[in-house]
Scaffold this motif. Structure first.
Motif, short mmCIF file in Angstrom:
data_model
loop_
_atom_site.label_atom_id
_atom_site.label_comp_id
_atom_site.label_asym_id
_atom_site.label_seq_id
_atom_site.Cartn_x
_atom_site.Cartn_y
_atom_site.Cartn_z
N LEU A 150 17.75 -26.92 -1.29
CA LEU A 150 18.92 -27.35 -2.07
C LEU A 150 18.93 -26.71 -3.45
N ALA A 171 20.37 -28.48 5.02
CA ALA A 171 19.24 -29.37 4.74
C ALA A 171 18.63 -29.90 6.03
N ARG A 216 25.93 -27.63 3.16
CA ARG A 216 24.68 -28.06 2.53
C ARG A 216 23.95 -29.08 3.39
#
Length: 529
Positions: A105, A11, A7
């Motif tokens: 996200l 990002a 993640r």
């Protein structure tokens, strides 16, 4: 740990892609719109007078918008103590990057990492999202906080709920309101509707968070209390009611609805041509809690905005993350299915893009609107536009969204980012308010100066370094130019035409400058004989 690392890297990757779109031309465009200059002037007043809640513009206290955006300009301007085009745009550019990251996200949480990446690419490559990242207005901050609120809400209601996510949700709502008023509360309504559809009316208790509500009240009360203290009756009547509530919550006008559809459709290009496809699977979307949330994230605000008295295309910008999520969901789950609707949209996409490519051939260059004329400089833009059309056609016709989305987004990077260099050159040439302000100061030769027009030209004030008196009537104008020190006055063409034959015969036009769609004059009374 691996998932968390993924993640983080995801990002960072989408943040870098967004930065490639919005940052290269940071501060390179002259401020040409009075509405943009207003916030830069508010930030300058905050710095010069050391005020945070009592900023003035045109000699009057400004409270039409919450102060978060001018505050953020101040923070970027403090190191050098000067508000510039770059420091005014920096908060907007960073908000655009944040909006893309939170969309990624949220998409990852809803539909998986691939769909999250696609949603981020779709958002950052849409026309109006990019355009708004280049304007010095607070709307992009609302987009970022809306996306952040959606992400925090989903983490709060997912199983198991993330600790502190509901507090983060209310913090995002507070910052959204802090940026532009009641529009920042839209995610709360979306969340309430989704909970109702999922758990019934009793489920609304899941929104209860004493810490989150307390934080929202503290943040909102900090600036709202100061605004009320500076004149509660006038603030409630002129701002809370007239500018914030009555502006939205009144009966819609048909002309606004038509403009909303047309401008909103143009604003989300090229992805407007794909957006109908997710709605072809409404039944399947409604049965999936995550897809239903994305659907409500888009449709609930659309209905409210369409029913408001003053619908504007820019009000749709906070919905773009939701629209991107819907397309990403469709591409991930249904995109490989070849349908008649998909093939029809493929043909429409190709026709629309070819029309855009051909536009310079039949639309002449103008100082009023920008069209990239055929030239060696515009060749990359034209080639990229054709690639967009071919990729959309092939991807929709053959059912290949996995290849279509990255190719279209990459081509739009050239169209938007590179094309913005050409557009900025045109703006700086045809609307050179920086140069006009310098000419006005030169012609004044140490005397006073003012502006005589039917509207404010805050951009002149910004580049002149001081706020000029605004003359509204002919009587004020004749009285002002008759002063013995012979001050100069900047007059726009519309007002100049109105007063011909009713002004002093010894008034001299010192300079005439073409500024976009109208001329600007610098005038002064001639010397006495």
């Amino acid at each position: 740990m691996t998932d968390r690392r993924g993640r983080i890297w995801g990002a960072l990757s989408v943040a870098a892609i967004a930065a490639l779109f919005v940052l290269p031309t940071l501060g390179q465009r002259v401020i040409t719109i009075s509405h943009e200059a207003r916030f830069a002037l508010l930030a300058r007043d905050m710095i010069e007078r050391g005020v945070w809640f009592d900023a003035q513009i045109g000699g009057e206290l400004y409270r039409n918008k919450p102060p978060l955006y001018p505050w953020s300009i101040v923070l970027f301007s403090l190191p050098r103590g000067q508000v510039t085009e770059a420091t005014a745009q920096a908060p907007v550019a960073l908000a655009a990057i944040a909006a893309v990251v939170f969309t990624f996200l949220l998409g990852q949480r809803l539909f998986g990492r691939r769909a999250g990446l696609w949603a981020a690419l779709i958002l950052v490559s849409s026309y109006d999202f990019f355009a708004l990242s280049q304007l010095n207005v607070p709307d992009m901050l609302v987009v970022a906080f809306t996306a952040a609120a959606g992400y925090a809400f989903w983490r709060a209601v997912a199983e198991p709920p993330a600790r502190g996510a509901l507090v983060a949700f209310y913090a995002s709502l507070a910052l959204g309101v802090f940026a532009k008023g009641p529009v920042g509360l839209l995610p709360l309504l979306v969340g309430a509707v989704w909970i109702w559809t999922e758990h019934g009316p009793r489920g609304l208790g899941r929104l209860w968070s004493p810490s989150g509500i307390g934080l929202f009240a503290a943040v909102t009360g900090a600036w709202l209390g100061a605004f009320l203290a500076s004149g509660s009756q006038s603030f409630v009547e002129k701002v809370l009611w007239t500018d914030w509530l009555a502006w939205y919550f009144s009966l819609p006008r048909w002309i606004d609805l038509k403009r909303l559809v047309v401008e909103g459709g143009i604003g989300f290009l090229p992805w407007t041509l794909v957006l109908p496809l997710p709605f072809a699977y409404l039944g399947r979307a409604w049965r999936s809690p995550s897809a239903r949330f994305a659907l409500l994230f888009f449709t609930v605000p659309v209905v409210l905005i369409a029913l408001s008295h003053n619908s504007r295309a820019r009000y749709l910008i906070p919905l773009y993350p939701a629209a991107a999520l819907l397309i990403a969901w469709w591409a991930d789950t249904q995109g490989a299915v070849r349908t008649r609707v998909g093939r029809a949209l493929a043909g429409i996409s190709l026709v629309v893009v070819l029309a855009l490519v051909a536009a310079p051939g039949w639309v002449k260059a103008s100082d009023v609107y920008y069209v990239a004329q055929y030239s060696w400089k515009s060749l990359p833009v034209i080639a990229a536009e054709m690639l967009v059309g071919v990729a959309l056609f092939w991807g929709l016709w053959a059912g290949r969204p996995r290849r279509m989305i990255p190719v279209v987004a990459g081509a739009m990077l050239i169209v938007l980012a590179y094309g913005n260099w050409l557009y900025n050159d045109w703006v700086n040439h045809t609307r050179d308010f920086r140069g006009f302000a310098a000419d006005l100061a030169s012609q004044a030769r140490g005397t006073d100066a003012a502006v005589f027009s039917g509207r404010r030209f805050y951009q002149i004030d910004f580049y002149l370094g001081r706020q000029l008196p605004w003359i509204k009537s002919l009587e004020e104008f004749n009285e002002y130019v008759a002063r013995p020190e012979r001050p100069v006055v900047a007059v726009n063409a519309h007002r100049w035409e109105e007063v011909q034959g009713r002004i002093s015969p010894d008034l001299q036009v010192l300079q005439k400058t073409r500024m976009g769609e109208e001329d600007m004059f610098i005038v002064r009374r001639g010397p006495r004989n």
